[in-house]
Scaffold this active site. Structure first.
Site, short mmCIF file in Angstrom:
data_model
loop_
_atom_site.label_atom_id
_atom_site.label_comp_id
_atom_site.label_asym_id
_atom_site.label_seq_id
_atom_site.Cartn_x
_atom_site.Cartn_y
_atom_site.Cartn_z
N CYS A 64 9.45 37.83 -31.13
CA CYS A 64 9.57 36.36 -31.05
C CYS A 64 8.31 35.60 -31.46
O CYS A 64 8.33 34.83 -32.42
CB CYS A 64 9.97 35.96 -29.64
SG CYS A 64 11.67 36.34 -29.30
N PHE B 43 0.37 33.66 -18.71
CA PHE B 43 0.02 33.76 -20.14
C PHE B 43 -1.44 33.46 -20.42
O PHE B 43 -1.80 32.89 -21.44
CB PHE B 43 0.98 32.91 -21.00
CG PHE B 43 2.28 33.64 -21.19
CD1 PHE B 43 3.12 33.85 -20.12
CD2 PHE B 43 2.63 34.17 -22.43
CE1 PHE B 43 4.29 34.58 -20.26
CE2 PHE B 43 3.80 34.90 -22.58
CZ PHE B 43 4.63 35.10 -21.48
N GLY C 43 2.43 40.23 -29.56
CA GLY C 43 3.31 40.78 -30.60
C GLY C 43 4.74 40.53 -30.21
O GLY C 43 5.04 39.57 -29.51
N LYS D 277 4.68 45.49 -25.53
CA LYS D 277 4.32 45.21 -24.14
C LYS D 277 5.03 46.24 -23.27
O LYS D 277 5.78 47.06 -23.80
CB LYS D 277 4.71 43.79 -23.74
CG LYS D 277 6.20 43.54 -23.74
CD LYS D 277 6.48 42.17 -23.19
CE LYS D 277 7.94 42.04 -22.83
NZ LYS D 277 8.26 40.78 -22.22
N PHE E 138 15.41 31.95 -23.25
CA PHE E 138 13.99 32.16 -22.95
C PHE E 138 13.80 33.53 -22.31
O PHE E 138 12.99 33.71 -21.40
CB PHE E 138 13.47 31.05 -22.02
CG PHE E 138 13.66 29.66 -22.57
CD1 PHE E 138 12.84 29.19 -23.59
CD2 PHE E 138 14.68 28.84 -22.12
CE1 PHE E 138 13.02 27.91 -24.12
CE2 PHE E 138 14.87 27.57 -22.65
CZ PHE E 138 14.04 27.10 -23.65
N GLU F 140 11.73 40.34 -23.08
CA GLU F 140 12.11 41.74 -23.07
C GLU F 140 11.45 42.40 -21.85
O GLU F 140 10.32 42.09 -21.51
CB GLU F 140 11.66 42.43 -24.36
CG GLU F 140 12.42 41.91 -25.55
CD GLU F 140 12.12 42.67 -26.81
OE1 GLU F 140 11.66 43.82 -26.74
OE2 GLU F 140 12.35 42.10 -27.89
N GLY G 158 -6.19 40.22 -24.12
CA GLY G 158 -5.85 41.59 -24.51
C GLY G 158 -6.04 41.83 -25.99
O GLY G 158 -6.91 41.22 -26.62
#
Ligand code: UDX
Length: 432
Positions: free
Chosen positions: A260, A249, A257, A320, A152, A155, A253
């Site tokens: 994942c 979350f 993307g 991000k 989980f 990045e 925005g």
């Protein structure tokens, strides 16, 4: 413990370096000889905060090794992680060729008991296929277990996600396998959930699909906020304080993307379809995400009237902040839409420019946000990098042709920018 990790991509490298840091002896393998040669010298093919130092330290103390021989990795460790890529085949399904290949090589080179840990993002029932593949190609009747241990990692914060996970999920059939995995993760002192293998496999897709659903929900809600003059940030805050909903979350925005969410959602919709269930809800999540980029384009059009020949500065190219990853980046999609409309794009990103140069033509890449803004009719914030939160707005106002900011990540205070004389367009901030 002695661990081998097959696949030195994002997940493999972060997991390998972190397991080594915990005191294990780790061999990371990959059949990309060039990549391995670089890694042996401490050259990291991806940008992830803290990873370079972690790899360098563990290379030095010899707890981490790299090899291009998967055979060597299989022979040296009892625990073998499969962390190879599972790219999309284009029809929504994941390409599991890499996983199957590794399972075969493991079977052919086992010389005793092995615990095979599936970490790549895969459809439910993949572990059962790995087990069958190993049983088919194994030379002597050595014992083995296959477990599912989904990752989980996000990045940009992958190392702290590894060391401080909310939970560790292990899908195991045998008690021995469950015990070894518990022992391996025990130094982290975090909750470990042992489930059956198929549940563990489903937890990964279900979690990503649910998080994507939260984002699409708040993005859809931002449309309503815009229409009635409500503020989506306040709405999200009010919802998120309810512990049943949670505040994470719910940041509206330009859409989600990355490597994942889009791929996993497609795969999950396809898996469900193959099992005879039309997961309409997830299809709507996907559609909402696509519409969000068009909605932002519409906002830019409303502010600029004509886009053709306008100069537009785009700050942020990565999907991000804190990454150089451009895969399924909403910023890139938006730039492509703007180019189609005939805009001239001046772009800047702190980390992702080199990669962007390979995929974007007709874009002027600039050395900083101010150079990008030179003479622009509009400034778009497409990625929420910290350095964009602290721009010198008075300087920007002089540089821009027109003081118009489209804040695709809602990082600014609209009142403050308006006070400074900017026209501010956010996501879900109501009418001007
Ligand atoms: C995700 C999962 O979080 C991680 O658990 C899984 O292992 C891999 O996929 P990642 O893709 O690295 O991680 O990034 P994440 O932080 O989850 O963000 C995904 C996308 O959603 C980004 O484009 C981000 O900008 C967007 N996002 C996230 C929002 O638009 N709003 C939010 O509130 C949160």
């Amino acid at each position: 413990m002695n661990i081998s990790i097959i696949g030195s991509g994002y997940v493999g490298l972060v997991s390998g370096a972190c397991f080594a840091e915990l005191g294990n002896h780790v061999i990371c393998a990959d059949n990309d000889i060039k990549k391995i040669a670089g890694l042996k010298k401490g050259i990291i093919p991806i940008y992830e905060p803290g990873l370079e130092e972690l790899i360098a330290g563990n290379l030095k103390n010899k707890r981490l090794k790299f090899t291009s021989s998967i055979r060597e990795a299989v022979k040296s460790s009892e625990i073998i992680f499969i962390a190879v890529g599972t790219p999309s085949l284009g029809n929504g399904e994941a390409d599991l060729t890499g996983v199957e290949n590794v399972a075969r090589v493991i079977a052919q080179n086992m010389d005793g008991y092995r615990l095979i840990v599936e970490k790549s993002t895969v459809p439910v029932e993949t572990c059962a296929w790995i087990k069958k593949t190993i049983a088919t190609y194994i030379k002597k009747k050595h014992k083995f277990d296959v477990v599912s241990n989904p990752e989980f990692l996000r990045e940009g914060s992958a190392i702290s996600d590894f060391t401080h996970p909310d939970r560790i999920v292990v899908g195991a059939e045998s008690q021995k396998a469950g015990q070894v995995m518990t022992q391996l993760y025990q130094p982290l002192n975090r909750p470990i959930l042992i489930t059956n293998i198929k549940s563990a496999e489903l937890i990964k897709h279900a979690s990503n699909a649910f998080l994507a659903t939260k984002i699409s929900f708040i993005n859809a809600l931002s449309r309503i906020c815009d229409k009635v003059g409500a503020d989506v940030k306040e709405v999200a805050q009010g919802m998120g304080l309810d512990a049943r909903i949670g505040r994470h979350f719910l940041h509206a925005g330009i859409g989600y993307g990355g490597s994942c969410f889009p791929k996993d959602l497609d795969a999950f919709i396809t898996i469900a379809g193959n099992l005879g269930y039309d997961f309409k809800m997830l299809k709507a999540v996907r559609d909402t995400n696509q519409e969000q980029k068009e909605f932002v384009l519409q906002k830019i059009k409303e502010a600029l009237w004509i886009i053709k020949d306008k100069t537009i500065a785009v700050l942020g190219l990565a999907f991000k902040s804190n990454t150089d990853d451009l895969r399924n980046s909403p910023s890139i999609d938006l730039i492509k839409l703007l180019l189609q409309e005939g805009a001239k794009i001046r772009a800047y990103d702190p980390r992702a420019m080199e990669k962007a140069k390979n995929i974007l033509n007709d874009v002027i890449f600039c050395k900083d946000p101010y150079q990008a803004s030179q003479g622009a009719d509009c400034l778009i914030i497409a990625t929420e990098w910290n350095e964009f939160k602290e721009l010198d707005f008075l300087k920007l106002k002089k540089i821009l042709q027109r003081a118009l900011i489209v804040d695709g990540r809602n990082i600014y205070d609209p009142k403050q920018l308006k006070k400074l004389g900017f026209t501010y367009v956010g996501i879900g901030h109501g009418r001007e």
